[in-house]
Every structure is written in structure tokens, then in C-alpha cells.
Design a protein around this motif. Sequence first.
Motif, PDB file in Angstrom:
ATOM      1  N   ASP A 246       0.860  -1.190   0.000  1.00 56.47           N
ATOM      2  CA  ASP A 246       0.000   0.000   0.000  1.00 56.47           C
ATOM      3  C   ASP A 246       0.893   1.236   0.000  1.00 56.47           C
ATOM      4  O   ASP A 246       1.153   1.836   1.034  1.00 56.47           O
ATOM      5  N   GLN A 247       1.340   1.619  -1.178  1.00 57.33           N
ATOM      6  CA  GLN A 247       2.275   2.726  -1.254  1.00 57.33           C
ATOM      7  C   GLN A 247       1.585   4.082  -1.060  1.00 57.33           C
ATOM      8  O   GLN A 247       2.260   5.072  -0.764  1.00 57.33           O
ATOM      9  N   ASP A 248       0.279   4.133  -1.231  1.00 55.54           N
ATOM     10  CA  ASP A 248      -0.429   5.369  -0.883  1.00 55.54           C
ATOM     11  C   ASP A 248      -0.341   5.605   0.624  1.00 55.54           C
ATOM     12  O   ASP A 248      -0.139   6.733   1.077  1.00 55.54           O
ATOM     13  N   TRP A 249      -0.503   4.527   1.379  1.00 52.45           N
ATOM     14  CA  TRP A 249      -0.366   4.613   2.836  1.00 52.45           C
ATOM     15  C   TRP A 249       1.044   5.041   3.209  1.00 52.45           C
ATOM     16  O   TRP A 249       1.259   5.877   4.081  1.00 52.45           O
ATOM     17  N   MET A 250       2.038   4.469   2.496  1.00 55.36           N
ATOM     18  CA  MET A 250       3.422   4.830   2.763  1.00 55.36           C
ATOM     19  C   MET A 250       3.668   6.292   2.427  1.00 55.36           C
ATOM     20  O   MET A 250       4.389   7.001   3.146  1.00 55.36           O
ATOM     21  N   ALA A 251       3.079   6.772   1.343  1.00 53.86           N
ATOM     22  CA  ALA A 251       3.252   8.173   0.957  1.00 53.86           C
ATOM     23  C   ALA A 251       2.712   9.111   2.029  1.00 53.86           C
ATOM     24  O   ALA A 251       3.304  10.154   2.315  1.00 53.86           O
ATOM     25  N   LYS A 252       1.616   8.715   2.649  1.00 58.87           N
ATOM     26  CA  LYS A 252       1.059   9.530   3.729  1.00 58.87           C
ATOM     27  C   LYS A 252       1.988   9.532   4.932  1.00 58.87           C
ATOM     28  O   LYS A 252       2.160  10.561   5.590  1.00 58.87           O
ATOM     29  N   ARG A 253       2.585   8.388   5.233  1.00 58.19           N
ATOM     30  CA  ARG A 253       3.512   8.322   6.362  1.00 58.19           C
ATOM     31  C   ARG A 253       4.750   9.177   6.109  1.00 58.19           C
ATOM     32  O   ARG A 253       5.256   9.849   7.013  1.00 58.19           O
ATOM     33  N   ALA A 254       5.248   9.140   4.864  1.00 55.49           N
ATOM     34  CA  ALA A 254       6.468   9.872   4.525  1.00 55.49           C
ATOM     35  C   ALA A 254       6.198  11.332   4.193  1.00 55.49           C
ATOM     36  O   ALA A 254       7.112  12.145   4.202  1.00 55.49           O
ATOM     37  N   GLY A 255       4.934  11.638   3.868  1.00 54.50           N
ATOM     38  CA  GLY A 255       4.576  13.007   3.531  1.00 54.50           C
ATOM     39  C   GLY A 255       4.822  13.379   2.083  1.00 54.50           C
ATOM     40  O   GLY A 255       4.673  14.551   1.705  1.00 54.50           O
ATOM     41  N   VAL A 256       5.155  12.388   1.254  1.00 52.35           N
ATOM     42  CA  VAL A 256       5.431  12.656  -0.158  1.00 52.35           C
ATOM     43  C   VAL A 256       5.300  11.344  -0.930  1.00 52.35           C
ATOM     44  O   VAL A 256       5.608  10.273  -0.396  1.00 52.35           O
ATOM     45  N   PRO A 257       4.819  11.381  -2.188  1.00 48.32           N
ATOM     46  CA  PRO A 257       4.760  10.146  -2.977  1.00 48.32           C
ATOM     47  C   PRO A 257       6.128   9.502  -3.106  1.00 48.32           C
ATOM     48  O   PRO A 257       7.160  10.186  -3.144  1.00 48.32           O
TER      49      PRO A 257
END
Length: 313
Positions: A246-257
Motif C-alpha cells: 500500500d504505497q499510498d499509505w506509505m506516501a502519507k507516512r512519509a509526507g510525499v509520494p
Amino acid sequence: MLKILLLAGFAVTATTALADCPAPPPAQRDIIADSYYDDPPVNSHIDPVKHAAYEAAVAPLETFLRAVAKSASDGDTECTLQWLTAWAEGDALLGKIEKEQAHYQRKWLLAGLALSYAKVRDAASRDQKAAIDTWLLALADGVRKHSDAYKGTKNNHYYWEGLAVGATGAVTGNAADLDWSRKVFRAAEADIGDDGILPLEMKRGSRALHYHLFSVTPLVMLESILDEHSAKLEKLVVFCAAAGKDQDWMAKRAGVPQVELSKDEYDWLPVYFRHNPPKTEAWNRFDIHLGYINISRLGGDLKTANPLEHVKK
């Protein structure tokens, strides 16, 4: 000759006469390489010109490592030993190591060379063992000394240093190197949060997931070499698997795609599961697609266990 060897895919076998093995390239003593990121301190954006210069500088080293890892994995024992002995006798990688990127490169090379050597050492002659063992131990000494003297943050590079030194200690029987690598492993465990996140790698912007995967790769192999069973490392593995799905979830955690991952960034999973067999159905949800199952910095083909791994049933 080296290019021909790689294009041929190491079609020779362990029974092929030594005369059929292409001559190894000249031993390269120096490593001159510089960083290719242009957005410090995040270091997530690659400058294409700097990256091209870096790749050109290390191409002979990476080509040598890929060739050795492939020949060792393919069972071409005599050729692997001939190439390793030639570079050992030439004091390869023991000359000028210029800038931090060059030190990075040396530890990655050492990790892959030591793990490849583990696949063929039993067949080495006394003289070959003496030459290669002495060389790898000298490289490990250089890696340790640089790491201990380094005043900056100890992040994923420290973990790769631990693997490089630990694999060398395991294949040569050097207790001091194994002890040092265990110290690194303990430091890595302390770095991993209860949520499985490595805080320093989460700061890498669009490459946060990539650098979590780049960090877990040496730690998984080192855990198996040291025969450890780390609850903290399992948290990191679970986080990496979930973030990959779930890279969308990861993007939210990191704050950037996040940048697109390469095909081999989960190829360490077979190593992890050989040492930590799944005990619950929960692992079934981590159906990450595996790419090549072949990482030269981990000694090549990962479909079968490296002799240094501790495999559990």
C-alpha cells in the motif's frame, strides 16, 4: 574479456577446465567515487550528471562483483576462485578510497565478495584460502576502522558495514569481526521503532520506502549469519511488506509520494523466511512480488541458502 564472460551468462560449469575461464580483469586498488544526490540533507533527488559519473567510476567494480557472484552461484568454483585470488594477490580495493561514496562502495563490494566466497571456499586450495582470507580480512579491517572513526549519523550504511564485516568474519572464522557485526546488529535493533519504522530512513522523502528496504536487506542476512531471532527486525520486515503493498499509505507516512521501486528490492524475503519460517497465516497477506532473487551484494542467487545462513525448519 570480462564483457564476453557476462554476456555468455557463465555457461561454463564446475567441471569446465580452468583454461576455459576468461582471465580476470586487472585488480583495481583505488575507488574514486562521489555522491550523486543534489538535495542534502534529505538526499532523495538524483542529479543525472553526477549519477552518470558515479556509475562510470564504479562500473568495473560492480561488473567484477556481478561476475563473481554469478559464477559462485552457478557452481563455477574454479573460475570464481581464480578471479578472487587474482584480486586478492593484487591488493584490490586497498588503495586510495576517496570520499564517503567510495567507502560505501567498498563495503557493498566486501559483503558480496565474502558471501560469494562462502559458496566456494571449501574447494579452495591452501594457498587460495590464505590469499583470499587475508585480503577479505584486510578489507574488513578497513571498513571497521572507517566506520568507527566516522562522526556522522549511522544509518543504513552502518547496517551494510555490519553485514560486510560479519560475512567476512563468518567465512574466515574471525571472531573479532563477528563480534563487531553483532554490535552493529544491536544498534540496528535499537534504531527500529515499535511501529517498525527507522526514523532516519523515514526522513528520506520520496525514497523513504526504498531506504527502509535498503536497510532491511543487510540486516536480514546478518540476522541469519549471526543466528539471531530479532522481534525488532520482524517489526521492520512487517512494516516494509505492508508499505510495499500500500504505497499510498506509505506516501502519507512519509509526507510525499514514493519513487518507483526496482524489481529486486524484496528479494531478501527468502533469506528471512529460511531463518524465520512463517508460523501464522498472517504472513500470507504479505504476498510481495519477488523480482530476480539475485542480489550480487548478497552473494548472487538467493533461491537457495548461502552456506553462512542458519536455516530453520
